[in-house]
Design a protein around this motif. Structure first.
Motif, short mmCIF file in Angstrom:
data_model
loop_
_atom_site.label_atom_id
_atom_site.label_comp_id
_atom_site.label_asym_id
_atom_site.label_seq_id
_atom_site.Cartn_x
_atom_site.Cartn_y
_atom_site.Cartn_z
N GLY A 160 50.25 39.25 -29.98
CA GLY A 160 50.93 37.97 -29.76
C GLY A 160 50.14 36.83 -30.38
O GLY A 160 50.71 35.94 -31.04
N LEU A 161 48.82 36.83 -30.19
CA LEU A 161 48.01 35.72 -30.71
C LEU A 161 47.96 35.73 -32.23
O LEU A 161 47.93 34.68 -32.87
CB LEU A 161 46.59 35.78 -30.13
N PHE A 176 33.23 34.65 -43.98
CA PHE A 176 33.93 34.32 -42.74
C PHE A 176 35.32 33.75 -43.06
O PHE A 176 36.32 34.15 -42.47
CB PHE A 176 33.08 33.29 -41.96
N ARG A 177 35.38 32.84 -44.03
CA ARG A 177 36.66 32.19 -44.34
C ARG A 177 37.65 33.18 -44.96
O ARG A 177 38.85 33.12 -44.70
CB ARG A 177 36.44 30.99 -45.27
N ILE A 178 37.15 34.10 -45.77
CA ILE A 178 38.04 35.11 -46.36
C ILE A 178 38.65 35.97 -45.25
O ILE A 178 39.84 36.25 -45.23
CB ILE A 178 37.28 35.98 -47.39
N LEU A 179 37.83 36.34 -44.28
CA LEU A 179 38.33 37.18 -43.18
C LEU A 179 39.35 36.43 -42.33
O LEU A 179 40.34 37.01 -41.88
CB LEU A 179 37.17 37.67 -42.32
N LYS A 180 39.12 35.14 -42.11
CA LYS A 180 40.05 34.38 -41.26
C LYS A 180 41.44 34.25 -41.89
O LYS A 180 42.40 33.91 -41.21
CB LYS A 180 39.49 32.98 -40.98
N ARG A 181 41.55 34.50 -43.19
CA ARG A 181 42.88 34.45 -43.81
C ARG A 181 43.79 35.53 -43.25
O ARG A 181 45.00 35.39 -43.23
CB ARG A 181 42.77 34.66 -45.32
N THR A 182 43.19 36.66 -42.87
CA THR A 182 44.01 37.79 -42.43
C THR A 182 43.82 38.11 -40.95
O THR A 182 44.75 38.53 -40.28
CB THR A 182 43.66 39.05 -43.23
N ASN A 183 42.59 37.95 -40.47
CA ASN A 183 42.27 38.50 -39.15
C ASN A 183 41.64 37.44 -38.24
O ASN A 183 40.49 37.07 -38.43
CB ASN A 183 41.28 39.67 -39.34
N PRO A 184 42.39 36.97 -37.23
CA PRO A 184 41.79 35.97 -36.34
C PRO A 184 40.76 36.58 -35.40
O PRO A 184 40.06 35.85 -34.70
CB PRO A 184 43.00 35.44 -35.56
N PHE A 185 40.65 37.91 -35.37
CA PHE A 185 39.71 38.56 -34.43
C PHE A 185 38.66 39.40 -35.15
O PHE A 185 38.38 40.53 -34.74
CB PHE A 185 40.49 39.41 -33.41
N SER A 186 38.07 38.85 -36.20
CA SER A 186 37.03 39.60 -36.91
C SER A 186 35.79 39.79 -36.06
O SER A 186 35.08 40.78 -36.21
CB SER A 186 36.66 38.87 -38.20
N GLY A 187 35.51 38.83 -35.19
CA GLY A 187 34.35 38.97 -34.30
C GLY A 187 34.55 40.15 -33.37
O GLY A 187 33.60 40.88 -33.04
N GLY A 188 35.79 40.37 -32.94
CA GLY A 188 36.10 41.53 -32.10
C GLY A 188 36.13 42.79 -32.94
O GLY A 188 35.44 43.77 -32.65
N TYR A 248 35.59 31.82 -28.40
CA TYR A 248 35.61 31.15 -29.71
C TYR A 248 36.82 31.59 -30.53
O TYR A 248 37.53 30.76 -31.12
CB TYR A 248 34.30 31.45 -30.46
N GLU A 249 37.09 32.90 -30.54
CA GLU A 249 38.19 33.39 -31.39
C GLU A 249 39.54 32.87 -30.88
O GLU A 249 40.43 32.55 -31.67
CB GLU A 249 38.15 34.92 -31.48
N VAL A 250 39.68 32.77 -29.55
CA VAL A 250 40.94 32.23 -29.00
C VAL A 250 41.03 30.73 -29.29
O VAL A 250 42.09 30.22 -29.69
CB VAL A 250 41.03 32.52 -27.49
N GLU A 251 39.91 30.01 -29.15
CA GLU A 251 39.93 28.57 -29.42
C GLU A 251 40.27 28.28 -30.88
O GLU A 251 40.98 27.32 -31.20
CB GLU A 251 38.57 27.96 -29.05
N TYR A 252 39.78 29.13 -31.77
CA TYR A 252 40.07 28.96 -33.21
C TYR A 252 41.59 29.00 -33.43
O TYR A 252 42.15 28.21 -34.18
CB TYR A 252 39.38 30.08 -34.00
#
Ligand code: FAD
Ligand code: SF4
Ligand code: SF4
Length: 566
Positions: free
Chosen positions: A122-123, A48-60, A165-169
């Protein structure tokens, strides 16, 4: 004579990036082999943390991405591509399940960036700029941020709580999002005055008209506004689909005109509202731009398709219904899109329905946002007349002058690019979004180490349970299956401490005994200088995933050898 020495030398995997030949990998630059390896090890949170480095919308993206990464996957040449998208969802949902949030960055640059449009482009730019220490404010016209992911893509493909959740992050990185804040051309000079840079990421939302008489009758709807009404409705949030159908009054029989994402989402949404739906498309099934998986699911849900039909007229019929006249088509020579052109045959037929919803594509909103006189055809950036201030563009707002539009993951990549450009403009610091590295193509992988194994089939809820609700249709892979499927990855170009090199090194390689981490993977071993011989080259040959290299002990390689030899 030059002597060559072995070193560890990680490479990029083809799935992770677009290469110099134009082979498409992940436009969001996800570090795919490392997040997959973390899943295989059972460390879902690290994935999860590796993905958040590049993509704030991995859940999507793990749910609805077009997944060009899988087309570029080396494993496709061996048996079947790795289930990258499904595994991205499993990793992303780990953070969602645990409620993991970031802390705001410590660095502060004192620069302020305004972003107009709170969609994925934009996000994403806001997310990266906030992490770089800039103050970022996003202005979003709708009551919730997320763009088409929020009000275009239906809830059964991207549930509301995951989107929230992804927007709040992103907000927790320090981004301020102002909703219900539509920006008009007259506001732009003020925004430029108040900020150090401005990003416009307002998307392509202007529905195209089909261009036949009657296409603007009051009951002929456009796809995106219809989806927006459904997706942002209070009824859907509280699960009252009956009340929603009644208020929207979509009728029993619906004709959808189009063959892309929007047409399918409209049709499948109408099915969930209790309608009987027919999709009319002027080309054939194989020429539809929607993902093939979507077509299969739509068929299972009872949606009918009438291909090679061009709408010619829409008029009122008895009992408040509509009559559509179509002309049959046949396929001719390819057009500029490379698809065979539909040629009218002169043969007409009609259909009568309660509601017509057209969904043939959307145009850029740029002319609605930038004041007259500001050029609106630049690829990435426009200079504001009479000043140094620059307006940067990101995402689908570039439609019409960039081919890199029309997918969420492209909007994410474009948001990253815009953030890097703004950061350089504000600080002079150039960011490297992807390290310059060789690519570990299929030919470099020692496939003799691997066995053929089928990919997973994603679980789905039964078709008969899909009407009257917007429950998520495609389910997640169970964790044990996810680990197994992640293990199909060759982990192209990265070191996973498999020890093949160590075993073939005949005592010339020492282990550093440090746990695997995504940042240190080139340095898990050291060469013992006095034991390295010509035979040590066998260790390089033994690496299954092309993570080593023979280099001369001079020039640019000297530093790497010094670091890796004891
Ligand atoms: C129905 C539908 C389904 C789709 N399904 C998929 C899919 O499954 N997979 C996929 O990869 N892609 C899909 N796409 C494409 C994808 O949604 C877009 O490519 C992507 O959302 C573009 O991102 P963006 O941020 O550039 O624009 P958008 O997502 O359109 O976001 C733009 C934002 O700007 C806001 N805005 C507009 N004007 C103003 C203004 N004047 N002031 C303030 N805010 C403003 C809008 O409200 C919106 O929130 C789909 C598109 C549609 C229409
Ligand atoms: S975001 Fe899309 S292209 Fe990128 S790794 Fe995920 S599924 Fe693949
Ligand atoms: S095998 Fe793994 S690392 Fe290699 S291209 Fe496929 S997903 Fe990427």
């Amino acid at each position: 004579m030059t002597t060559y020495y072995p070193i560890y030398y990680t490479r990029r995997s083809p799935c992770s990036t677009r290469d110099h030949l134009g082979n498409g990998g992940c436009p969001a630059r996800n570090d795919i082999p490392r997040f997959l390896f973390s899943i295989w090890k059972g460390d879902f949170e690290l994935a999860f943390r590796i993905l958040k480095r590049t993509n704030p919308f991995s859940g999507g993206c793990g749910r609805f991405c077009d997944h060009p990464c899988e087309k570029a996957c080396n494993r496709e040449k061996f048996d079947e591509p790795v289930d990258i998208m499904a595994l991205e969802r499993v990793a992303a949902d780990e953070g969602f399940r645990k409620g993991i949030f970031p802390s705001p960055p410590e660095r502060r640059t004192g620069k302020r960036v305004y972003v107009v449009g709170g969609g994925p482009a934009g996000l994403t730019s806001a997310y990266f700029l906030a992490r770089l220490g800039h103050e970022v404010v996003v202005f979003e016209a709708e009551k919730k941020a997320g763009g088409l992911m929020r009000f275009g893509i239906p809830r059964y493909r991207y549930p509301e709580d995951v989107a929230d959740y992804e927007v709040e992050y992103i907000e927790k990185t320090g981004v301020r999002i102002e909703t219900n804040a539509r920006i008009y051309p007259g506001d732009i000079p003020r925004l430029l005055e108040e900020s150090d840079a401005l990003i416009v990421a307002t998307g392509a939302l202007k529905g195209k008209r089909i261009g036949c008489p009657g296409d603007d009758l009051p009951g002929v709807w456009q796809g995106v506004p219809f989806l927006r009404d459904v997706n942002l409705s209070p009824e859907i949030s509280r699960g009252d689909i009956e009340a929603l159908s009644e208020r929207i009054s979509v009728g029993k029989e619906v004709a959808v005109i189009g063959g892309g994402y929007t047409a399918f989402d409209v049709a499948r949404t109408a099915v969930r509202l209790g309608c009987s739906v027919t999709v009319y498309y002027r080309r054939t099934e194989s020429q539809m731009t929607a993902h093939p998986g979507e077509v299969r699911e739509a068929e299972k849900e009872g949606i009918r398709f009438v291909f090679l039909s061009i709408p010619r007229k829409i008029e009122h019929a008895e009992n408040g219904r509509y009559r559509i006249t179509f002309e049959k088509a046949r396929l001719g020579e390819p057009d500029e899109s490379g698809r065979e052109r539909p040629i009218p045959t002169g043969e007409l037929f009609t259909a009568e329905v309660d509601r017509v919803i057209t969904a043939i594509g959307e145009d850029s909103t740029l002319p609605e946002v930038l004041p007259e006189g500001v050029p609106s055809t630049a690829e990435e950036m426009v200079t504001f007349p009479g000043g140094k201030k620059r307006v940067f563009l990101a995402g689908d707002v570039r439609k019409g002058f960039s081919p890199n539009v029309g997918m969420v993951v492209r909007a994410i990549g474009s948001g990253q690019d815009a953030a890097a450009k703004v950061h350089e403009y504000l600080t002079g610091e150039r960011l490297s979004l992807l390290p310059e590295k060789e690519i570990a193509f299929y030919e470099t992988i020692k496939v003799r180490y691997f066995e053929e194994r089928a990919r997973a089939r994603l679980p789905k809820i039964p078709v008969e349970e899909r009407r009257g609700n917007f429950r998520e249709t495609v389910l997640s892979l169970p964790r044990d299956v996810a680990r197994e499927m992640a293990g199909r990855c060759f982990f192209c170009g990265i070191c996973i401490q498999c020890d093949w090199c160590y075993d073939y090194g005949r005592g010339a390689i020492a282990k550093r005994e440090i746990p695997w981490s995504p940042d240190e993977d080139a340095f898990f071993y050291r060469f013992i200088r006095e034991r390295v011989t010509a035979k040590t080259e066998e260790a390089v040959e033994a690496c299954p995933r092309c993570t080593m290299k023979m280099v001369p002990d001079k020039g640019e390689w000297k530093k790497a050898i010094d670091e890796q030899y004891i």
